[in-house]
Design an enzyme around this catalytic site. Structure first.
Site, short mmCIF file in Angstrom:
data_model
loop_
_atom_site.label_atom_id
_atom_site.label_comp_id
_atom_site.label_asym_id
_atom_site.label_seq_id
_atom_site.Cartn_x
_atom_site.Cartn_y
_atom_site.Cartn_z
N HIS A 15 3.92 1.46 2.46
CA HIS A 15 5.15 0.77 2.02
C HIS A 15 5.85 1.58 0.94
O HIS A 15 7.07 1.67 0.88
CB HIS A 15 4.84 -0.61 1.43
CG HIS A 15 4.12 -1.54 2.34
ND1 HIS A 15 2.80 -1.86 2.17
CD2 HIS A 15 4.54 -2.23 3.43
CE1 HIS A 15 2.43 -2.72 3.12
NE2 HIS A 15 3.47 -2.94 3.90
N CYS A 59 -0.09 -9.36 20.06
CA CYS A 59 1.03 -8.50 19.66
C CYS A 59 0.52 -7.08 19.51
O CYS A 59 -0.55 -6.86 18.93
CB CYS A 59 1.60 -8.99 18.33
SG CYS A 59 2.69 -7.81 17.55
N LYS A 98 -4.53 4.07 11.34
CA LYS A 98 -3.47 3.17 10.89
C LYS A 98 -3.92 2.53 9.56
O LYS A 98 -5.11 2.22 9.42
CB LYS A 98 -3.34 2.10 11.98
CG LYS A 98 -2.16 1.24 11.86
CD LYS A 98 -2.10 0.28 13.04
CE LYS A 98 -1.14 -0.78 12.63
NZ LYS A 98 -1.09 -2.02 13.12
N CYS A 135 4.58 -9.98 12.62
CA CYS A 135 5.94 -9.40 12.67
C CYS A 135 6.97 -10.42 12.22
O CYS A 135 8.12 -10.08 12.03
CB CYS A 135 6.34 -8.99 14.08
SG CYS A 135 5.30 -7.81 14.89
N LYS A 186 -5.48 -3.75 6.51
CA LYS A 186 -6.42 -4.52 5.72
C LYS A 186 -7.70 -4.72 6.52
O LYS A 186 -8.81 -4.59 5.98
CB LYS A 186 -5.78 -5.88 5.43
CG LYS A 186 -6.32 -6.57 4.22
CD LYS A 186 -5.41 -7.73 3.91
CE LYS A 186 -6.09 -8.80 3.12
NZ LYS A 186 -5.24 -9.96 2.93
N CYS A 239 4.88 -13.87 16.92
CA CYS A 239 3.85 -13.16 16.16
C CYS A 239 4.11 -13.35 14.68
O CYS A 239 5.17 -12.98 14.18
CB CYS A 239 3.83 -11.66 16.49
SG CYS A 239 2.77 -10.75 15.34
N HIS A 247 0.84 -1.20 0.00
CA HIS A 247 0.00 0.00 0.00
C HIS A 247 0.87 1.24 0.00
O HIS A 247 2.10 1.15 -0.04
CB HIS A 247 -1.00 -0.04 1.16
CG HIS A 247 -0.40 -0.18 2.54
ND1 HIS A 247 0.53 0.70 3.06
CD2 HIS A 247 -0.61 -1.12 3.50
CE1 HIS A 247 0.85 0.33 4.29
NE2 HIS A 247 0.18 -0.79 4.57
N HIS A 298 0.03 -6.19 15.93
CA HIS A 298 -0.94 -7.01 15.19
C HIS A 298 -2.01 -7.53 16.14
O HIS A 298 -2.13 -8.75 16.36
CB HIS A 298 -0.23 -8.17 14.47
CG HIS A 298 0.77 -7.72 13.47
ND1 HIS A 298 2.10 -7.58 13.76
CD2 HIS A 298 0.62 -7.32 12.18
CE1 HIS A 298 2.74 -7.13 12.69
NE2 HIS A 298 1.86 -6.96 11.72
N1 MSP Z 1 9.70 -8.11 5.09
C1 MSP Z 1 10.03 -7.24 6.15
C2 MSP Z 1 11.26 -6.43 5.83
C3 MSP Z 1 12.48 -7.20 5.53
S1 MSP Z 1 13.82 -6.19 5.11
C4 MSP Z 1 15.12 -7.20 5.11
C5 MSP Z 1 8.86 -6.28 6.39
N2 MSP Z 1 7.99 -6.17 5.40
S2 MSP Z 1 6.70 -5.21 5.43
O1 MSP Z 1 6.03 -5.43 4.18
O2 MSP Z 1 5.94 -5.45 6.61
O3 MSP Z 1 7.23 -3.75 5.52
C6 MSP Z 1 8.14 -3.24 4.55
C7 MSP Z 1 8.54 -1.82 4.89
O4 MSP Z 1 7.39 -0.96 4.81
C8 MSP Z 1 9.09 -1.66 6.31
O5 MSP Z 1 10.20 -0.78 6.32
C9 MSP Z 1 7.93 -1.05 7.06
O6 MSP Z 1 8.33 -0.27 8.15
C10 MSP Z 1 7.33 -0.19 5.98
N3 MSP Z 1 5.94 0.17 6.24
C11 MSP Z 1 4.87 -0.68 6.44
N4 MSP Z 1 3.76 0.08 6.68
C12 MSP Z 1 4.10 1.39 6.64
C13 MSP Z 1 3.40 2.59 6.80
N5 MSP Z 1 2.09 2.63 7.07
N6 MSP Z 1 4.10 3.74 6.66
C14 MSP Z 1 5.43 3.79 6.34
N7 MSP Z 1 6.11 2.66 6.19
C15 MSP Z 1 5.49 1.46 6.38
O7 MSP Z 1 8.82 -5.68 7.45
#
Ligand code: MSP
Length: 471
Positions: A22, A147, A297, A132, A300, A129, A19, A150
Site C-alpha cells: 500500500h 473471488c 503475494k 473487494c 495476512k 466479495c 503494508h 480473495h
Molecule cells: N479502499 C479501496 C480504495 C478506495 S479509493 C477511493 C482499496 N483499499 S486497499 O487498502 O485495498 O488498497 C489501497 C491501494 O493499495 C490500492 O490502490 C491498491 O491497489 C494498493 N495496493 C494494495 N496492495 C498492494 C500491493 N501489494 N502492491 C501495490 N499496491 C497495492 O482498494
C-alpha cells in the site's frame, strides 16, 4: 497549462494496518507531488491520502476484535497515518471517510445524482466479495466459486432491495472520454484494458446496501434504511477535499494514482458518477502494478506482511523510498526481496551516492579552496520521463549522471593534482554536478537531498558522516 495540481492516492481500507505494498503508492504519488513543487516550482499543489472506513470489511474486522466500528477505525487509521508519516509523505490532508465534511459532501453528491434521475430502486440478486467490496458475476469467480483476488474468503450471495446507479447510460460517454484522451489512463496497456472492458458493456450497479446488513456507512439521503455503497462513498473522498480547497475546477490538473485492482472504479465508475452529479472529470489515472515479497503475494493469511516502519527502522526512510521508486511495480508487478534490497542499498546508496558525496567532500575540504555556489541550471531532459509519471526512469537518469561523475573523479584523480588552479577547475566542475544531483533527488529522497545541499551549498565544505553506512 493548468495553474493548480491535485494529486491523490487511493484511501486504504481499515480492516488492517497498511503494508509496504500500500505504501508504494503513497511514495509514488509523493514523488510526483514533490517534483511539481521543487523542480517545476508549482505553488498550488494539493496532495491527499487517507483511509476508507465504511463497508463490510471494516465492520467485520471490528466485530472480530470485539470493538465498536468507530474505536476500530480510529485505531487503524491512526496507525496507518504513522506508517505513512515514517515515509515522509507530504500529504496536505489525511482524509477519513468518517470525517464530518466527507459524510455531508458524499450525501449531497448522492442526492444530486438521484435528483438527476440516475439512481433508482431495484432488487439485487448475485455474488458479492467482501474483500473487494464488490459485486461479482459468476464468470469472475474461480473454479471453487471464490473471488480470484480473495480466494480465502467466502463469497456472499446477496438477494436484497437496493438503489442502483444508471451506469450503463454512461457507456458512450466513457468510451469517448477514454478514446479521445480527455481522461488519460497510463500506462498505455491499462488504457486498452479499460476500453476492452467497456466494450463488454456496463450493467447498472447497486449504490446502496440495506442497513440491517451493513451498518458501517453513510445513510442514503433518500432512504434512511439504506447506507451508501462503500465504493460510491470512497471515490467521493477526492471531491470532498478538492472541492473545498478550490481544486475541483477547470484550472486544476487532477491526477489519481491507483493500483491495478481498482483501476476500473477510477476510470469507469468515478467519471460516470461525476458526470451524473454535474462535476468535472479528472485528467489522469495512473495505474501501477502490485508489489510482492520474496516471490509471494503480500497477504495476512500467508503471514508475510511487512510494514513500512519495519523497513525504515532497518534501512532509513530514503533508502526505502529509493528502492521502491526505482524497483517497485510502476508498470508490472515487482518483487521485493531482502537480498536484493541489501544489494541495492550497498551498491547504489552506500557506494554510488554515498561514496561520491564522501569523496568530494573530503577533496574539497583538503583543497582549502572556496567553491562559490553558482546559479544551478537543471537539465530538463533528466525529468522528461516524469511526463509519464515514471519516477523510476528519472532516478535511472540521475544515477547515470552520478556514475559519470564518479568516472570523472577517477580519471582526473584530483587527489594527485598539485597545481591549485587546475585543482580548482576540476573540483568546481565535479561539485557543480553534485550540487545539481542533490537538487535532482529532492522529490525522491527529500532528507538526503537536504543533507547534501546543506553540506555542499556553502563556501565551507566539510567531510561529514556517511549518508548510507554499509550493511
Ligand atoms: N479502499 C479501496 C480504495 C478506495 S479509493 C477511493 C482499496 N483499499 S486497499 O487498502 O485495498 O488498497 C489501497 C491501494 O493499495 C490500492 O490502490 C491498491 O491497489 C494498493 N495496493 C494494495 N496492495 C498492494 C500491493 N501489494 N502492491 C501495490 N499496491 C497495492 O482498494
Amino acid at each position: 497549462m493548468k495553474k493548480k495540481i491535485f494529486i491523490t492516492s487511493a484511501i486504504d481500507y481499515t480492516n488492517d494496518v497498511i503494508h509496504i505494498g500500500h505504501a508504494y503508492e503513497k511514495i509514488l504519488a509523493d514523488s510526483y507531488a514533490r517534483y511539481e513543487k521543487v523542480i517545476n516550482n508549482k505553488k498550488d499543489v494539493l496532495y491527499t491520502t487517507g483511509t476508507d472506513e465504511h463497508g463490510t470489511t471494516n465492520q467485520k474486522a471490528a466485530e472480530e476484535k470485539g470493538l465498536s466500528p468507530k474505536d476500530h477505525v480510529d485505531e487503524i487509521s491512526k496507525k496507518d497515518k504513522e506508517e505513512i508519516d515514517t515515509l515522509n509523505i507530504s500529504y496536505d490532508r489525511f482524509i477519513r471517510t468518517t470525517d464530518e465534511d466527507h459524510i455531508k459532501i458524499a450525501s449531497d453528491f448522492f442526492q444530486k445524482s438521484f435528483d438527476n434521475g440516475d439512481i433508482y430502486k431495484d432488487n439485487y440478486k448475485g455474488f458479492y466479495c467482501e474483500g473487494c467490496e464488490s459485486y461479482k458475476t459468476f464468470s469472475e469467480l474461480d473454479e471453487n466459486k471464490k473471488c480470484k483476488n480473495h480466494p480465502t474468503r467466502e463469497i456472499q450471495e446477496l438477494d436484497e432491495e437496493n438503489y442502483f446507479f444508471k451506469w450503463s447510460k454512461y457507456e458512450d460517454f466513457l468510451k469517448d472520454l477514454i478514446e479521445t484522451n480527455k481522461l488519460i489512463i497510463k500506462p498505455e496497456g491499462k488504457r486498452s484494458e479499460m476500453l476492452a472492458f467497456l466494450k463488454e458493456g456496463l450493467r447498472d450497479i447497486t449504490v446502496t446496501r440495506p442497513k440491517y446488513k451493513v451498518s458501517c456507512g453513510i445513510t442514503a439521503p433518500n432512504d434512511d434504511e439504506q447506507v451508501i455503497y462503500v465504493w460510491f462513498d470512497a471515490l467521493i473522498n477526492y471531491f470532498t477535499e478538492g472541492s473545498q480547497k478550490g481544486y475541483w475546477d477547470e484550472d486544476t490538473k487532477i491526477v489519481h494514482f491507483v493500483g491495478k485492482d481498482i483501476a476500473r472504479w477510477h476510470t469507469l465508475l468515478w467519471p460516470a458518477m461525476l458526470r451524473s452529479a454535474g462535476y468535472r472529470i479528472p485528467d489522469v489515472v495512473y495505474v501501477h502494478g502490485f508489489l510482492n515479497l520474496e516471490g509471494e503475494k503480500i497477504s495476512k493469511s500467508l503471514g508475510n506482511v511487512i510494514r513500512p516502519t519495519e523497513l525504515v527502522e532497518q534501512y532509513g526512510t530514503d533508502a526505502v523510498r529509493y528502492y521502491l521508486l526505482k524497483f517497485g511495480p510502476i508498470v508490472e508487478d515487482s518483487d521485493l526481496s531482502a537480498d536484493h534490497f541489501k544489494e541495492v542499498y550497498n551498491g547504489e546508496l552506500a557506494n554510488g551516492l554515498g561514496n561520491t558525496v564522501a569523496r568530494l567532500a573530503k577533496l574539497a575540504e583538503k583543497s582549502e579552496i572556496e567553491f562559490p555556489v553558482k546559479d544551478i541550471k537543471l537539465d530538463e531532459a533528466v525529468f522528461k520521463p516524469m511526463e509519464d509519471y515514471r519516477s523510476d526512469k528519472v532516478i535511472q537518469n540521475i544515477w547515470s549522471i552520478l556514475s559519470g561523475l564518479d568516472k570523472h573523479i577517477n580519471e582526473n584523480e584530483p587527489w594527485g593534482i598539485k597545481d591549485k588552479k587546475e585543482l580548482e577547475e576540476v573540483l568546481s566542475e565535479e561539485l557543480g554536478v553534485l550540487r545539481k544531483v542533490a537538487k535532482y533527488i529532492e522529490p525522491f529522497m527529500p532528507e538526503t537531498s537536504k543533507k547534501i545541499q546543506k553540506q555542499f551549498d556553502t563556501l565551507d565544505i566539510k567531510a561529514g558522516k556517511p549518508l548510507f553506512p554499509r550493511i
